[in-house]
Enzyme design. Sequence first.
Site, mmCIF file in Angstrom:
data_model
loop_
_atom_site.group_PDB
_atom_site.id
_atom_site.type_symbol
_atom_site.label_atom_id
_atom_site.label_comp_id
_atom_site.label_asym_id
_atom_site.label_seq_id
_atom_site.Cartn_x
_atom_site.Cartn_y
_atom_site.Cartn_z
ATOM 1 N N PRO A 15 0.917 -1.149 0.227
ATOM 2 C CA PRO A 15 0.285 -0.173 0.108
ATOM 3 C C PRO A 15 0.891 1.440 -0.749
ATOM 4 O O PRO A 15 0.386 2.197 0.182
ATOM 5 C CB PRO A 15 -0.319 -0.135 1.374
ATOM 6 C CG PRO A 15 -0.146 -1.221 1.774
ATOM 7 C CD PRO A 15 0.768 -1.674 1.239
ATOM 8 N N ASP A 38 5.076 1.666 -11.035
ATOM 9 C CA ASP A 38 3.900 1.618 -10.646
ATOM 10 C C ASP A 38 3.859 3.975 -10.883
ATOM 11 O O ASP A 38 4.948 3.603 -9.712
ATOM 12 C CB ASP A 38 2.694 1.578 -10.391
ATOM 13 C CG ASP A 38 1.916 0.397 -10.896
ATOM 14 O OD1 ASP A 38 1.596 -0.121 -12.433
ATOM 15 O OD2 ASP A 38 1.356 -0.508 -10.365
ATOM 16 N N LYS A 60 0.642 4.002 -14.551
ATOM 17 C CA LYS A 60 -0.752 4.310 -15.452
ATOM 18 C C LYS A 60 -2.372 4.713 -14.883
ATOM 19 O O LYS A 60 -1.473 4.346 -13.867
ATOM 20 C CB LYS A 60 -1.643 2.702 -16.481
ATOM 21 C CG LYS A 60 -1.073 2.529 -17.468
ATOM 22 C CD LYS A 60 -1.173 0.989 -17.843
ATOM 23 C CE LYS A 60 -1.831 0.388 -16.776
ATOM 24 N NZ LYS A 60 -0.623 -0.747 -16.307
ATOM 25 N N GLY A 95 0.159 -2.864 -4.794
ATOM 26 C CA GLY A 95 -0.504 -3.315 -3.889
ATOM 27 C C GLY A 95 -0.095 -4.399 -4.282
ATOM 28 O O GLY A 95 1.387 -4.579 -4.366
ATOM 29 N N ASP A 96 -1.444 -5.690 -4.509
ATOM 30 C CA ASP A 96 -0.612 -6.831 -5.630
ATOM 31 C C ASP A 96 -0.803 -6.467 -6.313
ATOM 32 O O ASP A 96 -2.366 -6.062 -7.506
ATOM 33 C CB ASP A 96 -1.364 -7.928 -4.531
ATOM 34 C CG ASP A 96 -1.299 -9.173 -4.806
ATOM 35 O OD1 ASP A 96 -0.948 -9.913 -4.321
ATOM 36 O OD2 ASP A 96 -1.840 -9.567 -6.028
ATOM 37 N N ILE A 99 -4.537 -7.863 -7.969
ATOM 38 C CA ILE A 99 -5.556 -7.701 -7.518
ATOM 39 C C ILE A 99 -5.991 -5.874 -8.221
ATOM 40 O O ILE A 99 -5.476 -5.333 -7.437
ATOM 41 C CB ILE A 99 -5.836 -6.994 -5.655
ATOM 42 C CG1 ILE A 99 -5.429 -8.566 -5.293
ATOM 43 C CG2 ILE A 99 -7.064 -6.686 -5.577
ATOM 44 C CD1 ILE A 99 -6.799 -9.484 -5.383
ATOM 45 N N THR A 124 -1.987 -6.028 -0.672
ATOM 46 C CA THR A 124 -3.197 -5.227 -1.126
ATOM 47 C C THR A 124 -3.856 -3.759 -0.377
ATOM 48 O O THR A 124 -4.483 -3.818 0.790
ATOM 49 C CB THR A 124 -4.878 -6.408 -2.252
ATOM 50 O OG1 THR A 124 -5.021 -5.240 -3.037
ATOM 51 C CG2 THR A 124 -5.298 -6.957 -1.495
ATOM 52 N N ALA A 125 -4.175 -2.949 -1.214
ATOM 53 C CA ALA A 125 -4.571 -1.878 -0.686
ATOM 54 C C ALA A 125 -5.841 -2.138 0.927
ATOM 55 O O ALA A 125 -6.421 -1.658 1.900
ATOM 56 C CB ALA A 125 -5.393 -0.605 -1.695
ATOM 57 N N MET A 178 -10.867 1.709 -6.804
ATOM 58 C CA MET A 178 -11.359 2.794 -8.380
ATOM 59 C C MET A 178 -12.881 3.040 -8.149
ATOM 60 O O MET A 178 -13.769 3.058 -9.198
ATOM 61 C CB MET A 178 -11.052 1.513 -9.225
ATOM 62 C CG MET A 178 -10.090 1.214 -9.802
ATOM 63 S SD MET A 178 -8.950 0.498 -10.876
ATOM 64 C CE MET A 178 -10.137 -1.070 -10.934
#
Length: 268
Positions: A15, A38, A60, A95-96, A99, A124-125, A178
């Site tokens: 995270p 990222d 992205k 994150g992962d 996921i 993951t978050a 998201m």
Amino acid sequence: MTLIKETVTIAGAGPGDPELLTVKAWKRLREADVVLHDALVPPAILDLVGADAEVIHVGKRCDDGQDQDLRQESINSLMIRCALQGSKCVRLKAGDPFIFGRGVEEVRALLRHGIKVEVIPGITAGIAAAGMLHIPLTERNRMRSVLFCTGQGTQYSTEQFNAVMALVREGSSMVLYMGLKNLDEFAGRLLENGLAPELPVCAASRVSLPGQQLVCGTLATIGREVREKAIGTPAVFVIGEHSLPVGFGEIPYTLADGAVPDDNHNHR
């Protein structure tokens, strides 16, 4: 297919807090010749990369005006070129990787070119938010399943959406990624399909990072509350009958980092 000797590592950065990075991911960053990272990977993690490595930003973001499929193809090409040149390449993903991270697409692209792939999981978050903010995702005799969903609701088929609704009605918790941009639309669709307006919702932003925020509300109020509190990205939401921090509304509540959640929900 015979795989070539060179291996590309696709690693989860977690995270954001460098101390939540796995030891294996840290080792690969120290050994790497090239790191493709990222946008959401913070500088504190990039500082762990070996001094001689080439660090390339390939991040992205939604609505950045770029064709995301073309950009993904460019990232795939970079990884393939690095491997064929004999470079130790680490693809560092927030994150992962598996996921909502398009990690599986990158694995497929590499394998198609005969390149061995190592995947290192990351926190993951949604899991980080649940643990750090004391929000239960599962609990004996109460919540037996948890859903990881995207807030881009138009991508759901009717069958998928109905299956999600059925599980949430039965007490499963939902972790929503998201979802900030389309939050009102997504919450409205849940309400229209019979979920209770008072269903608890927690919004967590910048999980594990300085400026971490938590807002607790309901399905009917969470859109207004995140705007009032200026919750920004990256944000993750936890939705469900029991999706509130442990002890919230019952005892004086203080998080480990000193942040106090906004009490806009009448705890039942």
